[in-house]
Design a protein around this motif. Structure first.
Motif, PDB file in Angstrom:
ATOM      1  N   PRO A   1       0.816  -1.218   0.000  1.00  0.00           N
ATOM      2  CA  PRO A   1       0.000   0.000   0.000  1.00  0.00           C
ATOM      3  C   PRO A   1       0.842   1.256   0.000  1.00  0.00           C
ATOM      4  O   PRO A   1       1.984   1.270   0.440  1.00  0.00           O
ATOM      5  N   TYR A   2       0.228   2.330  -0.485  1.00  0.00           N
ATOM      6  CA  TYR A   2       0.805   3.645  -0.297  1.00  0.00           C
ATOM      7  C   TYR A   2       0.373   4.108   1.096  1.00  0.00           C
ATOM      8  O   TYR A   2      -0.759   3.870   1.520  1.00  0.00           O
ATOM      9  N   LEU A   3       1.244   4.818   1.760  1.00  0.00           N
ATOM     10  CA  LEU A   3       0.964   5.235   3.134  1.00  0.00           C
ATOM     11  C   LEU A   3       1.074   6.749   3.249  1.00  0.00           C
ATOM     12  O   LEU A   3       1.943   7.356   2.635  1.00  0.00           O
ATOM     13  N   PHE A   4       0.199   7.313   4.042  1.00  0.00           N
ATOM     14  CA  PHE A   4       0.097   8.770   4.142  1.00  0.00           C
ATOM     15  C   PHE A   4      -0.054   9.195   5.591  1.00  0.00           C
ATOM     16  O   PHE A   4      -0.571   8.457   6.422  1.00  0.00           O
ATOM     17  N   TRP A   5       0.346  10.436   5.854  1.00  0.00           N
ATOM     18  CA  TRP A   5      -0.009  11.131   7.069  1.00  0.00           C
ATOM     19  C   TRP A   5      -0.686  12.443   6.700  1.00  0.00           C
ATOM     20  O   TRP A   5      -0.213  13.160   5.807  1.00  0.00           O
ATOM     21  N   TYR A   6      -1.782  12.714   7.422  1.00  0.00           N
ATOM     22  CA  TYR A   6      -2.494  13.968   7.289  1.00  0.00           C
ATOM     23  C   TYR A   6      -2.560  14.619   8.671  1.00  0.00           C
ATOM     24  O   TYR A   6      -2.575  13.939   9.693  1.00  0.00           O
ATOM     25  N   VAL A   7      -2.662  15.949   8.671  1.00  0.00           N
ATOM     26  CA  VAL A   7      -2.787  16.679   9.934  1.00  0.00           C
ATOM     27  C   VAL A   7      -4.013  17.577   9.872  1.00  0.00           C
ATOM     28  O   VAL A   7      -4.349  18.123   8.813  1.00  0.00           O
ATOM     29  N   GLN A   8      -4.692  17.675  10.994  1.00  0.00           N
ATOM     30  CA  GLN A   8      -5.850  18.559  11.096  1.00  0.00           C
ATOM     31  C   GLN A   8      -5.632  19.497  12.268  1.00  0.00           C
ATOM     32  O   GLN A   8      -5.696  19.088  13.431  1.00  0.00           O
ATOM     33  N   TYR A   9      -5.388  20.769  11.954  1.00  0.00           N
ATOM     34  CA  TYR A   9      -5.239  21.769  12.997  1.00  0.00           C
ATOM     35  C   TYR A   9      -6.628  22.202  13.472  1.00  0.00           C
ATOM     36  O   TYR A   9      -7.606  22.063  12.727  1.00  0.00           O
ATOM     37  N   PRO A  10      -6.730  22.714  14.687  1.00  0.00           N
ATOM     38  CA  PRO A  10      -8.045  23.092  15.227  1.00  0.00           C
ATOM     39  C   PRO A  10      -8.832  23.981  14.279  1.00  0.00           C
ATOM     40  O   PRO A  10      -8.307  24.965  13.752  1.00  0.00           O
TER      41      PRO A  10
ATOM     42  N   PHE B   1      -3.718  11.912  11.304  1.00  0.00           N
ATOM     43  CA  PHE B   1      -4.324  10.719  10.731  1.00  0.00           C
ATOM     44  C   PHE B   1      -3.332  10.006   9.825  1.00  0.00           C
ATOM     45  O   PHE B   1      -2.717  10.621   8.960  1.00  0.00           O
ATOM     46  N   CYS B   2      -3.242   8.707  10.018  1.00  0.00           N
ATOM     47  CA  CYS B   2      -2.484   7.836   9.128  1.00  0.00           C
ATOM     48  C   CYS B   2      -3.467   7.212   8.142  1.00  0.00           C
ATOM     49  O   CYS B   2      -4.641   6.975   8.488  1.00  0.00           O
ATOM     50  N   ALA B   3      -3.028   6.960   6.924  1.00  0.00           N
ATOM     51  CA  ALA B   3      -3.924   6.384   5.919  1.00  0.00           C
ATOM     52  C   ALA B   3      -3.145   5.451   5.007  1.00  0.00           C
ATOM     53  O   ALA B   3      -1.940   5.630   4.789  1.00  0.00           O
ATOM     54  N   ALA B   4      -3.862   4.475   4.467  1.00  0.00           N
ATOM     55  CA  ALA B   4      -3.253   3.509   3.548  1.00  0.00           C
ATOM     56  C   ALA B   4      -4.130   3.364   2.321  1.00  0.00           C
ATOM     57  O   ALA B   4      -5.363   3.375   2.417  1.00  0.00           O
ATOM     58  N   PHE B   5      -3.483   3.215   1.193  1.00  0.00           N
ATOM     59  CA  PHE B   5      -4.197   3.087  -0.070  1.00  0.00           C
ATOM     60  C   PHE B   5      -3.570   1.985  -0.888  1.00  0.00           C
ATOM     61  O   PHE B   5      -2.354   1.876  -0.966  1.00  0.00           O
ATOM     62  N   ARG B   6      -4.435   1.172  -1.492  1.00  0.00           N
ATOM     63  CA  ARG B   6      -3.961   0.171  -2.453  1.00  0.00           C
ATOM     64  C   ARG B   6      -4.797   0.311  -3.703  1.00  0.00           C
ATOM     65  O   ARG B   6      -6.006   0.521  -3.629  1.00  0.00           O
ATOM     66  N   GLN B   7      -4.136   0.183  -4.847  1.00  0.00           N
ATOM     67  CA  GLN B   7      -4.832   0.348  -6.125  1.00  0.00           C
ATOM     68  C   GLN B   7      -6.064  -0.551  -6.196  1.00  0.00           C
ATOM     69  O   GLN B   7      -5.996  -1.729  -5.870  1.00  0.00           O
ATOM     70  N   GLY B   8      -7.163   0.030  -6.598  1.00  0.00           N
ATOM     71  CA  GLY B   8      -8.399  -0.725  -6.720  1.00  0.00           C
ATOM     72  C   GLY B   8      -9.257  -0.716  -5.478  1.00  0.00           C
ATOM     73  O   GLY B   8     -10.382  -1.225  -5.485  1.00  0.00           O
ATOM     74  N   PHE B   9      -8.744  -0.128  -4.398  1.00  0.00           N
ATOM     75  CA  PHE B   9      -9.495  -0.056  -3.141  1.00  0.00           C
ATOM     76  C   PHE B   9      -9.517   1.391  -2.663  1.00  0.00           C
ATOM     77  O   PHE B   9      -8.684   2.186  -3.031  1.00  0.00           O
ATOM     78  N   LYS B  10     -10.476   1.696  -1.809  1.00  0.00           N
ATOM     79  CA  LYS B  10     -10.527   3.046  -1.287  1.00  0.00           C
ATOM     80  C   LYS B  10      -9.516   3.224  -0.162  1.00  0.00           C
ATOM     81  O   LYS B  10      -9.096   2.261   0.463  1.00  0.00           O
TER      82      LYS B  10
END
Lengths: 112, 115
Positions: free
Chosen positions: A31-40, A90-99
């Protein structure tokens, strides 16, 4: 089932100290792996991603993340925390063909 | 536009009324997602559009929720007969491809309050 786990609801760290926000994933394939941040009171912002190559990925605001395939982890790190880093991550994972699958989020508090 | 635009930014509605939330993705982004976030909690997947393919509606919590995407661009999320538990921030995100390779760009969200 595919999943992304962020085992800590909250991480507390003193300003100037290193910080780590943990993420492990259970997603088949590479999978591809991501980090996102949400400030207040703001939307989510992309921080960094890992697709392939060097296991240490550098991103915005001095953050970096270390990919470990054997441990299926993608921990977010910063050598010296700032009070302004306090946010929801937030950590996130993505694989081709899936959300994309997001973790539940980890709230980081950096104390002055 | 330069980013993902959502409107309205805030919506207060009475229980039982219908609401429509709008998302304008970045031009050229083929993938569009709707998520829901309650009280600074995690992201709950709602629905996913990818090009002309049938949308993935597997995250919609009930048949009161529906979404459409017209012309592969603007998307509208409709909640019928709103309930208090629908109160949340509804986030829209778009991506250049199927959402993975380049990550998402999120809008600022619509804060829905059902009273």
């Amino acid at each position: 089932a595919q999943s992304v786990a962020q085992p800590e609801d909250q991480v507390n760290v003193a300003e100037g100290n290193p910080l780590t926000v943990k993420c492990t994933y259970s997603v088949s394939g590479n999978p591809y792996l991501f980090w996102y941040v949400q400030y207040p009171n703001r939307g989510l912002q992309f921080l960094l991603k890992y697709i392939t190559g060097d296991n240490l990925v550098k991103g915005s605001y001095g953050f970096e993340a270390e990919f470990n395939k054997s441990q299926t982890s993608f921990h977010l790190k910063k050598p010296s925390a700032l009070v302004s880093d306090s946010a929801l991550y937030f950590c996130a994972a993505f694989r081709q063909g899936f959300k994309t699958i997001f973790g539940a989020g980890t709230r980081l508090f950096v104390k002055a | 536009g330069a980013g993902v635009s959502q409107s309205p930014s805030n919506k207060v509605t009475e229980k039982g009324k219908d609401v429509e939330l709008r998302c304008d993705p970045i031009s050229g982004h083929t993938a569009l997602y709707w998520y829901r976030q309650s009280l600074g909690q995690g992201l709950e997947f709602l629905i996913y559009f990818q090009g002309n393919s049938a949308p993935d509606k597997s995250g919609l919590p009930s048949d009161r929720f529906s979404a459409e995407r017209t012309g592969g661009s603007v998307s509208t999320l409709t909640i019928q007969r709103t309930q208090q538990e629908d109160s949340a921030v509804y986030l829209c995100a778009s991506s250049r491809t199927t959402g993975g390779t380049y990550g998402y760009t999120f809008g600022s969200g619509t804060r829905l309050t059902v009273v």
